[in-house]
Design a protein around this motif. Structure first.
Motif, PDB file in Angstrom:
ATOM      1  N   ARG A  14       3.222   4.578  16.348  1.00 11.52           N
ATOM      2  CA  ARG A  14       4.094   5.429  15.536  1.00 11.52           C
ATOM      3  C   ARG A  14       5.115   4.601  14.783  1.00 11.52           C
ATOM      4  O   ARG A  14       5.468   4.882  13.657  1.00 11.52           O
ATOM      5  CB  ARG A  14       4.822   6.428  16.452  1.00 11.52           C
ATOM      6  CG  ARG A  14       5.057   7.758  15.831  1.00 11.52           C
ATOM      7  CD  ARG A  14       5.317   8.857  16.836  1.00 11.52           C
ATOM      8  NE  ARG A  14       6.224   8.528  17.902  1.00 11.52           N
ATOM      9  CZ  ARG A  14       5.954   8.711  19.196  1.00 11.52           C
ATOM     10  NH1 ARG A  14       4.777   9.194  19.565  1.00 11.52           N
ATOM     11  NH2 ARG A  14       6.834   8.399  20.099  1.00 11.52           N
ATOM     12  N   LEU A  55       3.128   3.574   9.321  1.00  7.64           N
ATOM     13  CA  LEU A  55       3.401   3.817   7.900  1.00  7.64           C
ATOM     14  C   LEU A  55       3.570   2.498   7.147  1.00  7.64           C
ATOM     15  O   LEU A  55       3.189   2.375   5.969  1.00  7.64           O
ATOM     16  CB  LEU A  55       4.628   4.724   7.743  1.00  7.64           C
ATOM     17  CG  LEU A  55       4.452   6.144   8.318  1.00  7.64           C
ATOM     18  CD1 LEU A  55       5.726   6.963   8.127  1.00  7.64           C
ATOM     19  CD2 LEU A  55       3.269   6.863   7.691  1.00  7.64           C
ATOM     20  N   ILE A  58      -2.650  12.327  13.052  1.00 12.19           N
ATOM     21  CA  ILE A  58      -1.600  13.098  12.372  1.00 12.19           C
ATOM     22  C   ILE A  58      -1.275  12.487  11.014  1.00 12.19           C
ATOM     23  O   ILE A  58      -1.149  13.191  10.006  1.00 12.19           O
ATOM     24  CB  ILE A  58      -0.346  13.197  13.265  1.00 12.19           C
ATOM     25  CG1 ILE A  58      -0.572  14.265  14.340  1.00 12.19           C
ATOM     26  CG2 ILE A  58       0.901  13.523  12.451  1.00 12.19           C
ATOM     27  CD1 ILE A  58       0.538  14.377  15.352  1.00 12.19           C
ATOM     28  N   ARG A  97      -4.290  13.018   8.625  1.00 11.08           N
ATOM     29  CA  ARG A  97      -4.352  14.395   8.122  1.00 11.08           C
ATOM     30  C   ARG A  97      -3.278  14.633   7.065  1.00 11.08           C
ATOM     31  O   ARG A  97      -3.515  15.303   6.052  1.00 11.08           O
ATOM     32  CB  ARG A  97      -4.112  15.390   9.269  1.00 11.08           C
ATOM     33  CG  ARG A  97      -5.229  15.496  10.255  1.00 11.08           C
ATOM     34  CD  ARG A  97      -4.849  16.458  11.371  1.00 11.08           C
ATOM     35  NE  ARG A  97      -5.692  16.229  12.536  1.00 11.08           N
ATOM     36  CZ  ARG A  97      -5.245  16.126  13.784  1.00 11.08           C
ATOM     37  NH1 ARG A  97      -3.963  16.229  14.046  1.00 11.08           N
ATOM     38  NH2 ARG A  97      -6.101  15.931  14.765  1.00 11.08           N
ATOM     39  N   THR A  98      -2.104  14.117   7.317  1.00 14.49           N
ATOM     40  CA  THR A  98      -0.985  14.354   6.400  1.00 14.49           C
ATOM     41  C   THR A  98      -1.242  13.706   5.046  1.00 14.49           C
ATOM     42  O   THR A  98      -1.061  14.346   4.000  1.00 14.49           O
ATOM     43  CB  THR A  98       0.335  13.856   7.012  1.00 14.49           C
ATOM     44  OG1 THR A  98       0.494  14.432   8.305  1.00 14.49           O
ATOM     45  CG2 THR A  98       1.526  14.220   6.146  1.00 14.49           C
ATOM     46  N   VAL A  99      -1.686  12.452   5.038  1.00 14.67           N
ATOM     47  CA  VAL A  99      -1.917  11.812   3.736  1.00 14.67           C
ATOM     48  C   VAL A  99      -3.123  12.421   3.021  1.00 14.67           C
ATOM     49  O   VAL A  99      -3.126  12.536   1.795  1.00 14.67           O
ATOM     50  CB  VAL A  99      -2.039  10.270   3.816  1.00 14.67           C
ATOM     51  CG1 VAL A  99      -0.736   9.645   4.287  1.00 14.67           C
ATOM     52  CG2 VAL A  99      -3.192   9.809   4.660  1.00 14.67           C
ATOM     53  N   LEU A 154      -1.645  15.343   1.411  1.00 13.07           N
ATOM     54  CA  LEU A 154      -0.699  14.952   0.358  1.00 13.07           C
ATOM     55  C   LEU A 154      -1.450  14.496  -0.891  1.00 13.07           C
ATOM     56  O   LEU A 154      -1.060  14.802  -2.016  1.00 13.07           O
ATOM     57  CB  LEU A 154       0.190  13.798   0.841  1.00 13.07           C
ATOM     58  CG  LEU A 154       1.394  14.150   1.704  1.00 13.07           C
ATOM     59  CD1 LEU A 154       2.026  12.877   2.251  1.00 13.07           C
ATOM     60  CD2 LEU A 154       2.414  14.958   0.920  1.00 13.07           C
ATOM     61  N   LEU A 185      -0.433  19.319  12.494  1.00 13.33           N
ATOM     62  CA  LEU A 185       0.038  19.410  13.882  1.00 13.33           C
ATOM     63  C   LEU A 185      -0.763  20.374  14.743  1.00 13.33           C
ATOM     64  O   LEU A 185      -0.654  20.337  15.965  1.00 13.33           O
ATOM     65  CB  LEU A 185       1.516  19.821  13.900  1.00 13.33           C
ATOM     66  CG  LEU A 185       2.463  18.774  13.324  1.00 13.33           C
ATOM     67  CD1 LEU A 185       3.828  19.388  13.032  1.00 13.33           C
ATOM     68  CD2 LEU A 185       2.616  17.605  14.295  1.00 13.33           C
ATOM     69  N   ASP A 238       8.191  14.478  18.546  1.00 14.76           N
ATOM     70  CA  ASP A 238       7.797  13.131  18.100  1.00 14.76           C
ATOM     71  C   ASP A 238       6.780  13.240  16.967  1.00 14.76           C
ATOM     72  O   ASP A 238       6.868  12.547  15.951  1.00 14.76           O
ATOM     73  CB  ASP A 238       7.148  12.342  19.247  1.00 14.76           C
ATOM     74  CG  ASP A 238       8.183  11.765  20.194  1.00 14.76           C
ATOM     75  OD1 ASP A 238       7.814  11.480  21.358  1.00 14.76           O
ATOM     76  OD2 ASP A 238       9.342  11.587  19.779  1.00 14.76           O
ATOM     77  N   HIS A 239       5.785  14.087  17.155  1.00 10.37           N
ATOM     78  CA  HIS A 239       4.734  14.251  16.144  1.00 10.37           C
ATOM     79  C   HIS A 239       5.290  14.864  14.869  1.00 10.37           C
ATOM     80  O   HIS A 239       4.922  14.466  13.760  1.00 10.37           O
ATOM     81  CB  HIS A 239       3.586  15.105  16.693  1.00 10.37           C
ATOM     82  CG  HIS A 239       2.862  14.454  17.825  1.00 10.37           C
ATOM     83  ND1 HIS A 239       2.239  15.176  18.817  1.00 10.37           N
ATOM     84  CD2 HIS A 239       2.665  13.155  18.147  1.00 10.37           C
ATOM     85  CE1 HIS A 239       1.676  14.347  19.686  1.00 10.37           C
ATOM     86  NE2 HIS A 239       1.927  13.117  19.298  1.00 10.37           N
ATOM     87  N   LEU A 293       7.006  12.296  12.915  1.00  6.91           N
ATOM     88  CA  LEU A 293       6.037  11.432  12.238  1.00  6.91           C
ATOM     89  C   LEU A 293       5.516  12.091  10.959  1.00  6.91           C
ATOM     90  O   LEU A 293       5.387  11.440   9.912  1.00  6.91           O
ATOM     91  CB  LEU A 293       4.880  11.091  13.184  1.00  6.91           C
ATOM     92  CG  LEU A 293       3.780  10.181  12.653  1.00  6.91           C
ATOM     93  CD1 LEU A 293       4.327   8.849  12.197  1.00  6.91           C
ATOM     94  CD2 LEU A 293       2.708   9.970  13.728  1.00  6.91           C
ATOM     95  N   VAL A 294       5.229  13.389  11.030  1.00  8.69           N
ATOM     96  CA  VAL A 294       4.779  14.117   9.837  1.00  8.69           C
ATOM     97  C   VAL A 294       5.842  14.045   8.755  1.00  8.69           C
ATOM     98  O   VAL A 294       5.560  13.765   7.579  1.00  8.69           O
ATOM     99  CB  VAL A 294       4.451  15.593  10.161  1.00  8.69           C
ATOM    100  CG1 VAL A 294       4.227  16.395   8.885  1.00  8.69           C
ATOM    101  CG2 VAL A 294       3.219  15.690  11.033  1.00  8.69           C
ATOM    102  N   THR A 302       6.035  10.704   7.177  1.00  8.21           N
ATOM    103  CA  THR A 302       4.884  10.483   6.298  1.00  8.21           C
ATOM    104  C   THR A 302       5.063  11.231   4.984  1.00  8.21           C
ATOM    105  O   THR A 302       4.781  10.696   3.898  1.00  8.21           O
ATOM    106  CB  THR A 302       3.572  10.910   6.999  1.00  8.21           C
ATOM    107  OG1 THR A 302       3.525  10.333   8.297  1.00  8.21           O
ATOM    108  CG2 THR A 302       2.349  10.484   6.216  1.00  8.21           C
TER     109      THR A 302
END
Lengths: 356, 125
Positions: free
Chosen positions: A71, A75, A112, A115-117, A120, B64, B107-108, B111-112, B115
C-alpha cells in the motif's frame, strides 16, 4: 477507424498496421512480498519496476505487514512504470492484475488500485492467474514452443504441460512449496532475506562440501517437502551446535535433495508427454544449481532447457500484463463484480483460449 | 481515530480523519454510528463517506465491493451509493470482529482516495 497502410513489394502485399492496433497492457502483481507494475506492448517490455518487502533475518513475511508495504509503494511504482515506458494513462488499453492465487491481504490491496485506475481511465479489467503469468512470460522471453513447465517459487511447486486449452498440472507438491522449504531453512539459520533468502542459500551452498543425507520424498508424479523441512530444522539444531557441519553444508545438502526431486518429477512428466523442452519459471527458477541439474537431465534426453533471469523469474508486473494481453486478444474481460481476489486458484481452472 | 460503544444506546460521532499521506492532507467528514440491536444482540455500524462527485463515489463502490470478507462468519458488510455518498453498513456479532473489518475497510478506502487523487480525475464517459 483503423488507418491501414499497404505496401506493395513486387508480387507480395505487406500489411503494416499502425501501433494503435497493438494493445498496451499494464499489469499489477503483489500476491507475495514483491509488488510490481509492468507495461507491455506486442511482446515488448516497456517497463517493469518492482519493490520487495524484505523482513529481518529469521522472520518471514505476514499478510498484514506485506499488504501495508504494498500500500505504501504501489502508487509510486505505478507512476514509475508509466514514466519509464514514456506513456500517459490514456495510452493504456487494458489493466491486468493478479486475481490469485496468493496471500489475501496483499492481493486485495493491489486489486483495489487496479480496479480504480481501470475505472478512472475507462479501460477493461483482466483478472490473471499468477501461475499463468509466469508461464506466459517464460514462453515469450524464451520462445519455447510447447515445453514441460516447472513452476517453482516460495508459494507454488507444479509441473505443468499444455493440453487442449488448459495448463494441466501433471505433478505438484502435496504440502509446501520448494521455495517455502528453502526460505524456512534460511530462517532457522538466520541468514539475510536480502535480496531473497533463496539467493543467499544458493551462495552459501556453493561453499558447502559435506553432504548430509536427508529424506527424499517423491510420491509418484508429486513431491512432498514438509517432512524434509522438519528433518532439516531438527538436524540443523543438532549438527550446528555440535559442530558436525556448517550452515553451508546444510544449504548444499538441502538444495541437492530438493532439486533432484524436482528434476525427477519433471522428467516423469516429459516422458508422459513425449516433450523435448523444459521451461523453468518462478523465483526458485533463478537458481543456477537447479538449472544446472535440469540441464544434465535434459542433455541425457536430448531435450532443450529454457529459463529466464531474475527480472522475469521473480514475481513481476509485466508477466501479469503479458498474460493479460493474451487473454485480452482472445476476448476475455473481467467484470468489476467478478474481479474478487482468491487465495486459491488452480492453474487448470483457466481456459487457455489463446492457444490451439 | 474512530471510537464506538456498544452499550445499547444510539451513538453518533462526527469524525475528521486524515486520509492522505501526500503533501496535501485531506480531511473527510464521515458520519458514523453504532447501535446494538437488542432483539438479536448484533452490533451495527454505519459509515457515510462523501466524494467530490457521483462518478468518484461510484468508482469507489466498484473498487471496494468485489472482495468477500476474509472472515466467513460473524460479520456482514453492505456498500451502497446514493448521489455522491458511499454508505457502508456492517452487522457483527462481536466488537472485535467489527473493529478489524472497519479498520481494514478504512485502509482500503484511504487507498482508493489516494489513487483517485493521484490518477484522477475520471475520463469522460
Amino acid at each position: 477507424m483503423l488507418a491501414v497502410v499497404m505496401v506493395l513489394q513486387q508480387a507480395s502485399v505487406r500489411l503494416i498496421l499502425p501501433a494503435e492496433t497493438m494493445p498496451v497492457v499494464i499489469g499489477f502483481e503483489g500476491s507475495a512480498n514483491k509488488i510490481g507494475v509492468g507495461i507491455i506492448r506486442d511482446g515488448e517490455v516497456l517497463s517493469n519496476p518492482r519493490r520487495t518487502y524484505i523482513t529481518p533475518p529469521g522472520q518471514g513475511f505476514l499478510p498484514g505487514e506485506t499488504a501495508k508495504h504494498h500500500r505504501g509503494v504501489i502508487l509510486t511504482v505505478l507512476q514509475e512504470a508509466l514514466d519509464e515506458a514514456g506513456l500517459k494513462a490514456a495510452d493504456i488499453d487494458c489493466v491486468a492484475y493478479t486475481k490469485g492465487p496468493g496471500m489475501g491481504a496483499p492481493l486485495v490491496t493491489v486489486a483495489i488500485v487496479a480496479r480504480t485506475v481501470a475505472q478512472l481511465w475507462g479501460k477493461p479489467l483482466l483478472g490473471v492467474n499468477h501461475c499463468i503469468g509466469h508461464i506466459e512470460m517464460g514462453r515469450l522471453i524464451t520462445n519455447a514452443q510447447n515445453p514441460t513447465v516447472l513452476y517453482v517459487s516460495g508459494g507454488n511447486t507444479q509441473v505443468i504441460a499444455y493440453s487442449e486449452r488448459r495448463y494441466r498440472i501433471f505433478g505438484e507438491t502435496i504440502d509446501i512449496a520448494v521455495g517455502n522449504c528453502l526460505d524456512r531453512l534460511a530462517r532457522v539459520i538466520k541468514i539475510s532475506n536480502d535480496p531473497s533468502p533463496g539467493y543467499n542459500i544458493e551462495q552459501m551452498a556453493k561453499k558447502g562440501n559435506k553432504y548430509i543425507e536427508l529424506p527424499y520424498t517423491v510420491k509418484g508424479m508429486d513431491v512432498s517437502f514438509s517432512g524434509i523441512l522438519s528433518y532439516i530444522e531438527d538436524a540443523a539444531h543438532k549438527l550446528l551446535s555440535t559442530g558436525q557441519c556448517t550452515p553451508e553444508d546444510l544449504c548444499f545438502s538441502l538444495q541437492e535433495t530438493l532439486f533432484a526431486m524436482l528434476v525427477e518429477i519433471t522428467e516423469r512428466a516429459m516422458a508422459h508427454c513425449g516433450s523435448q523442452e523444459v521451461l523453468i519459471v518462478g523465483g526458485v527458477g533463478c537458481n543456477l544449481r537447479l538449472q544446472e541439474m535440469m540441464g544434465v537431465m535434459c542433455k541425457e534426453r536430448g531435450a532443450r532447457l529454457f529459463a529466464t533471469d531474475e527480472r522475469f523469474c521473480i514475481d513481476n508486473g509485466v508477466m501479469i500484463a503479458q498474460a493479460g494481453w493474451e487473454m485480452f486478444r482472445s476476448g476475455h474481460v473481467t467484470e468489476l463484480s467478478d474481479s474478487w481476489i482468491t487465495q486459491r486458484y488452480r492453474t487448470d481452472e483457466v481456459e487457455v483460449t489463446w492457444r490451439d | 481515530m474512530l471510537f464506538f460503544e456498544n452499550k445499547g444506546t444510539f451513538n453518533q460521532h462526527m469524525t475528521k480523519m486524515p486520509l492522505s499521506n501526500r503533501s496535501s492532507t485531506k480531511y473527510v467528514n464521515m458520519a458514523a454510528c453504532v447501535s446494538e440491536n437488542d432483539s438479536d444482540k448484533k452490533l451495527e455500524f454505519f459509515l457515510k463517506v462523501p466524494f467530490p462527485s457521483e462518478r468518484e463515489a461510484a468508482i469507489a463502490l466498484q473498487s471496494l465491493s468485489p472482495d468477500p470478507e476474509p472472515r466467513k462468519g460473524g460479520i456482514t458488510k453492505n456498500l451502497d451509493v446514493t448521489g455522491h455518498t458511499l454508505s457502508v453498513r456492517w452487522t457483527a456479532d462481536e466488537a472485535r470482529i467489527l473493529r478489524v473489518s472497519v479498520s481494514s475497510f478504512l485502509d482500503h478506502l484511504s487507498l482508493v482516495m489516494e489513487t483517485l487523487d493521484a490518477f484522477g480525475p475520471p475520463v469522460s464517459q
